[in-house]
Design a protein around this motif. Structure first.
Motif, PDB file in Angstrom:
ATOM      1  N   ILE A 116     -33.388 -10.585 -19.747  1.00  0.00           N
ATOM      2  CA  ILE A 116     -33.199 -11.208 -18.682  1.00  0.00           C
ATOM      3  C   ILE A 116     -31.679 -12.052 -18.460  1.00  0.00           C
ATOM      4  N   TYR A 117     -31.622 -11.721 -16.507  1.00  0.00           N
ATOM      5  CA  TYR A 117     -29.983 -12.385 -16.165  1.00  0.00           C
ATOM      6  C   TYR A 117     -30.889 -12.634 -14.949  1.00  0.00           C
ATOM      7  N   ILE A 118     -31.264 -14.292 -15.058  1.00  0.00           N
ATOM      8  CA  ILE A 118     -31.804 -14.840 -13.866  1.00  0.00           C
ATOM      9  C   ILE A 118     -30.595 -14.890 -12.053  1.00  0.00           C
ATOM     10  N   ARG A 119     -29.463 -14.859 -12.560  1.00  0.00           N
ATOM     11  CA  ARG A 119     -28.805 -15.016 -11.470  1.00  0.00           C
ATOM     12  C   ARG A 119     -28.880 -13.553 -10.596  1.00  0.00           C
ATOM     13  N   GLY A 120     -28.817 -12.760 -11.465  1.00  0.00           N
ATOM     14  CA  GLY A 120     -29.553 -11.385 -10.988  1.00  0.00           C
ATOM     15  C   GLY A 120     -30.525 -11.147 -10.011  1.00  0.00           C
ATOM     16  N   LEU A 121     -32.597 -12.066 -10.841  1.00  0.00           N
ATOM     17  CA  LEU A 121     -33.116 -11.587 -10.374  1.00  0.00           C
ATOM     18  C   LEU A 121     -33.953 -11.811  -9.653  1.00  0.00           C
ATOM     19  N   VAL A 122     -32.654 -13.543  -9.426  1.00  0.00           N
ATOM     20  CA  VAL A 122     -33.880 -14.195  -8.127  1.00  0.00           C
ATOM     21  C   VAL A 122     -33.255 -13.074  -7.015  1.00  0.00           C
ATOM     22  N   PRO A 123     -31.943 -13.084  -6.326  1.00  0.00           N
ATOM     23  CA  PRO A 123     -31.851 -12.441  -5.529  1.00  0.00           C
ATOM     24  C   PRO A 123     -32.949 -11.252  -5.193  1.00  0.00           C
ATOM     25  N   LEU A 124     -33.433 -10.377  -6.274  1.00  0.00           N
ATOM     26  CA  LEU A 124     -34.145  -9.611  -6.469  1.00  0.00           C
ATOM     27  C   LEU A 124     -35.579 -10.341  -5.665  1.00  0.00           C
ATOM     28  N   VAL A 125     -35.816 -11.850  -5.414  1.00  0.00           N
ATOM     29  CA  VAL A 125     -36.996 -11.728  -5.093  1.00  0.00           C
ATOM     30  C   VAL A 125     -37.162 -11.675  -3.575  1.00  0.00           C
ATOM     31  N   GLY A 126     -36.339 -11.789  -3.085  1.00  0.00           N
ATOM     32  CA  GLY A 126     -36.328 -12.252  -1.583  1.00  0.00           C
ATOM     33  C   GLY A 126     -36.783 -13.169  -1.110  1.00  0.00           C
ATOM     34  N   PHE A 127     -37.213 -13.952  -0.095  1.00  0.00           N
ATOM     35  CA  PHE A 127     -38.127 -14.866   0.546  1.00  0.00           C
ATOM     36  C   PHE A 127     -36.117 -15.395   1.634  1.00  0.00           C
ATOM     37  N   PRO A 128     -37.038 -16.131   1.904  1.00  0.00           N
ATOM     38  CA  PRO A 128     -35.930 -17.004   2.866  1.00  0.00           C
ATOM     39  C   PRO A 128     -34.834 -18.050   2.383  1.00  0.00           C
ATOM     40  N   ALA A 129     -33.194 -17.867   2.140  1.00  0.00           N
ATOM     41  CA  ALA A 129     -32.282 -17.932   1.424  1.00  0.00           C
ATOM     42  C   ALA A 129     -30.812 -18.903   1.986  1.00  0.00           C
ATOM     43  N   GLU A 130     -30.641 -20.029   1.110  1.00  0.00           N
ATOM     44  CA  GLU A 130     -29.980 -20.665   2.053  1.00  0.00           C
ATOM     45  C   GLU A 130     -28.762 -21.248   0.788  1.00  0.00           C
ATOM     46  N   GLU A 131     -27.254 -21.642   1.028  1.00  0.00           N
ATOM     47  CA  GLU A 131     -26.082 -21.564   0.210  1.00  0.00           C
ATOM     48  C   GLU A 131     -26.181 -23.199   0.516  1.00  0.00           C
ATOM     49  N   VAL A 132     -25.700 -23.860  -0.943  1.00  0.00           N
ATOM     50  CA  VAL A 132     -25.746 -24.936  -0.174  1.00  0.00           C
ATOM     51  C   VAL A 132     -24.557 -25.776  -1.423  1.00  0.00           C
ATOM     52  N   PHE A 133     -23.049 -26.107  -1.309  1.00  0.00           N
ATOM     53  CA  PHE A 133     -22.366 -25.839  -1.692  1.00  0.00           C
ATOM     54  C   PHE A 133     -22.073 -26.963  -2.116  1.00  0.00           C
TER      55      PHE A 133
ATOM     56  N   VAL B  81     -32.867 -22.052  -2.474  1.00  0.00           N
ATOM     57  CA  VAL B  81     -31.170 -22.321  -2.658  1.00  0.00           C
ATOM     58  C   VAL B  81     -30.311 -22.685  -3.201  1.00  0.00           C
ATOM     59  N   TYR B  82     -29.277 -22.034  -2.931  1.00  0.00           N
ATOM     60  CA  TYR B  82     -28.455 -21.811  -4.339  1.00  0.00           C
ATOM     61  C   TYR B  82     -27.121 -22.728  -4.063  1.00  0.00           C
ATOM     62  N   GLY B  83     -27.329 -23.541  -4.625  1.00  0.00           N
ATOM     63  CA  GLY B  83     -26.588 -24.448  -5.843  1.00  0.00           C
ATOM     64  C   GLY B  83     -24.754 -23.743  -5.521  1.00  0.00           C
ATOM     65  N   VAL B  84     -23.848 -23.437  -4.878  1.00  0.00           N
ATOM     66  CA  VAL B  84     -22.511 -23.009  -5.350  1.00  0.00           C
ATOM     67  C   VAL B  84     -21.394 -24.020  -5.446  1.00  0.00           C
ATOM     68  N   ARG B  85     -20.473 -23.572  -6.212  1.00  0.00           N
ATOM     69  CA  ARG B  85     -19.364 -24.239  -6.514  1.00  0.00           C
ATOM     70  C   ARG B  85     -18.465 -23.564  -5.103  1.00  0.00           C
ATOM     71  N   ALA B  86     -17.955 -25.021  -4.623  1.00  0.00           N
ATOM     72  CA  ALA B  86     -16.592 -24.871  -3.690  1.00  0.00           C
ATOM     73  C   ALA B  86     -15.365 -24.772  -4.157  1.00  0.00           C
ATOM     74  N   SER B  87     -15.035 -24.651  -5.329  1.00  0.00           N
ATOM     75  CA  SER B  87     -14.103 -24.311  -5.971  1.00  0.00           C
ATOM     76  C   SER B  87     -14.051 -24.319  -7.258  1.00  0.00           C
ATOM     77  N   ARG B  88     -13.036 -23.848  -8.427  1.00  0.00           N
ATOM     78  CA  ARG B  88     -13.061 -23.726  -9.606  1.00  0.00           C
ATOM     79  C   ARG B  88     -11.805 -24.253 -10.556  1.00  0.00           C
ATOM     80  N   GLN B  89     -11.651 -25.355  -9.523  1.00  0.00           N
ATOM     81  CA  GLN B  89     -10.232 -26.231  -9.579  1.00  0.00           C
ATOM     82  C   GLN B  89     -10.600 -26.833 -11.533  1.00  0.00           C
ATOM     83  N   THR B  90     -11.660 -27.259 -11.632  1.00  0.00           N
ATOM     84  CA  THR B  90     -11.992 -27.951 -12.873  1.00  0.00           C
ATOM     85  C   THR B  90     -11.865 -26.919 -14.291  1.00  0.00           C
ATOM     86  N   ASP B  91     -11.768 -25.077 -13.729  1.00  0.00           N
ATOM     87  CA  ASP B  91     -12.223 -24.368 -15.215  1.00  0.00           C
ATOM     88  C   ASP B  91     -10.502 -24.515 -15.149  1.00  0.00           C
TER      89      ASP B  91
END
Length: 299
Positions: A159-176, A101-111
């Motif tokens: 290592i670049y974990i953000r790129g490795l996790v999608p390679l793992v596969g398995f059912p995934a979903e995004e939470v904003f 389950v990926y935690g995804v930013r809804a926006s980048r207004q704080t940047d």
């Protein structure tokens, strides 16, 4: 750290069989003293201290490797910017059958405008080069026990974990969620470190830059042939060929391009060199709050 623990307790995110694991990446301040004190005060707090600073990705991996007995692991930075309220929705998604389950930013207004622009360019560049990566997702995610074990099977040192996790596969979903302003301190990711992370991600996940060198070389070769034909035609018509300044400009351009190409190739050769050494990714100096029979995770 006190604010972080209080928020977790207030949101009732610490259940009877769950715990919080803090990883100290070889800090030089009193971070470990605070972690140690919290672990002695609260039974649900554990601490892990690396012997020296190994970088964000290695520290994150150390935390995951020492939490493999959990049914689900949520990784989150301790700067209080990621919304802990999203953890409940992550758990719900996990209970529904999603193992990542990926935690995804809804926006980048704080940047800042600069960071928003560079971040968007980075994600688009990674996508262009064929790297699978969730847009606007950093390292706030939930992994099931099986997904975490699969991630730890990747043994590369760069290592670049953000790129490795999608390679793992398995059912995934995004939470904003909405990312908050930083409460205290300054960011440990200045421009220099962000560029280094981008380089790490590109060179560890794709060989597209090497292919790009080939295509650029072929294109310049074709242009050179056309220029030679044009010069011959001009010489036959006019009897001479002028333009020494153009020759100098082309010479400098080609020299710069060659040095850039050598630098890219050298970056990959350096990665190969480091991988062949098979050095440990980190060393654990101390642990706090772990049960006596807890297995020591390999580095």
């Amino acid at each position: 750290m006190g604010d972080y623990l209080n928020d977790m307790i207030r949101q009732n995110l610490v259940q009877a069989e769950s715990y919080i694991l803090f990883v100290d990446d070889g800090s030089r301040d009193d971070t470990w003293q605070q972690i140690s004190a919290a672990a002695k005060e609260h039974s649900f707090v554990r601490g892990l201290k690396l012997s020296c600073n190994k970088g964000h990705q290695a520290a994150l991996l150390a935390g995951l490797a020492n939490a493999t007995q959990a049914d689900a692991i949520v990784s989150i930075d301790a700067d209080l910017q990621d919304d802990i309220n999203a953890i409940g929705r992550m758990v719900q998604s996990y209970m529904a059958g999603h193992e990542v389950v990926y935690g995804v930013r809804a926006s980048r207004q704080t940047d800042t405008a600069f960071k928003r622009t560079t971040a968007e360019l980075f994600y688009r560049m990674m996508t262009f080069m064929g790297v699978k990566q969730v847009f606007n997702h950093a390292d706030f995610r939930l992994l099931s026990q099986r997904a975490c074990a699969a991630l730890l099977e990747y043994h590369e040192r760069n290592i670049y974990i953000r790129g490795l996790v999608p390679l793992v596969g398995f059912p995934a979903e995004e939470v904003f969620y909405d990312r908050k302003e930083r409460k205290a301190g300054i960011s440990k990711y200045p421009l220099r470190k962000m560029i280094a992370l981008a380089m790490e991600g590109i060179t560890s996940m794709t060989v597209s830059p090497l292919r790009l060198i080939t295509f650029v070389g072929a294109g310049i070769g074709a242009i050179s042939v056309l220029l030679v034909l044009c010069a011959i035609a001009y010489w036959m018509l006019e009897g001479y060929v002028s333009g020494w300044s153009l020759v100098i400009i082309v010479l400098f351009f080609m020299t710069g391009l060659q040095m850039l190409s050598l630098g890219i190739v050298g970056e990959y050769v350096g990665k190969i060199y480091l991988e062949t050494k098979e050095r440990p990714r980190y060393h654990i100096e101390r642990k706090e709050g772990f049960p006596v029979n807890h297995p020591s995770a390999p580095a």
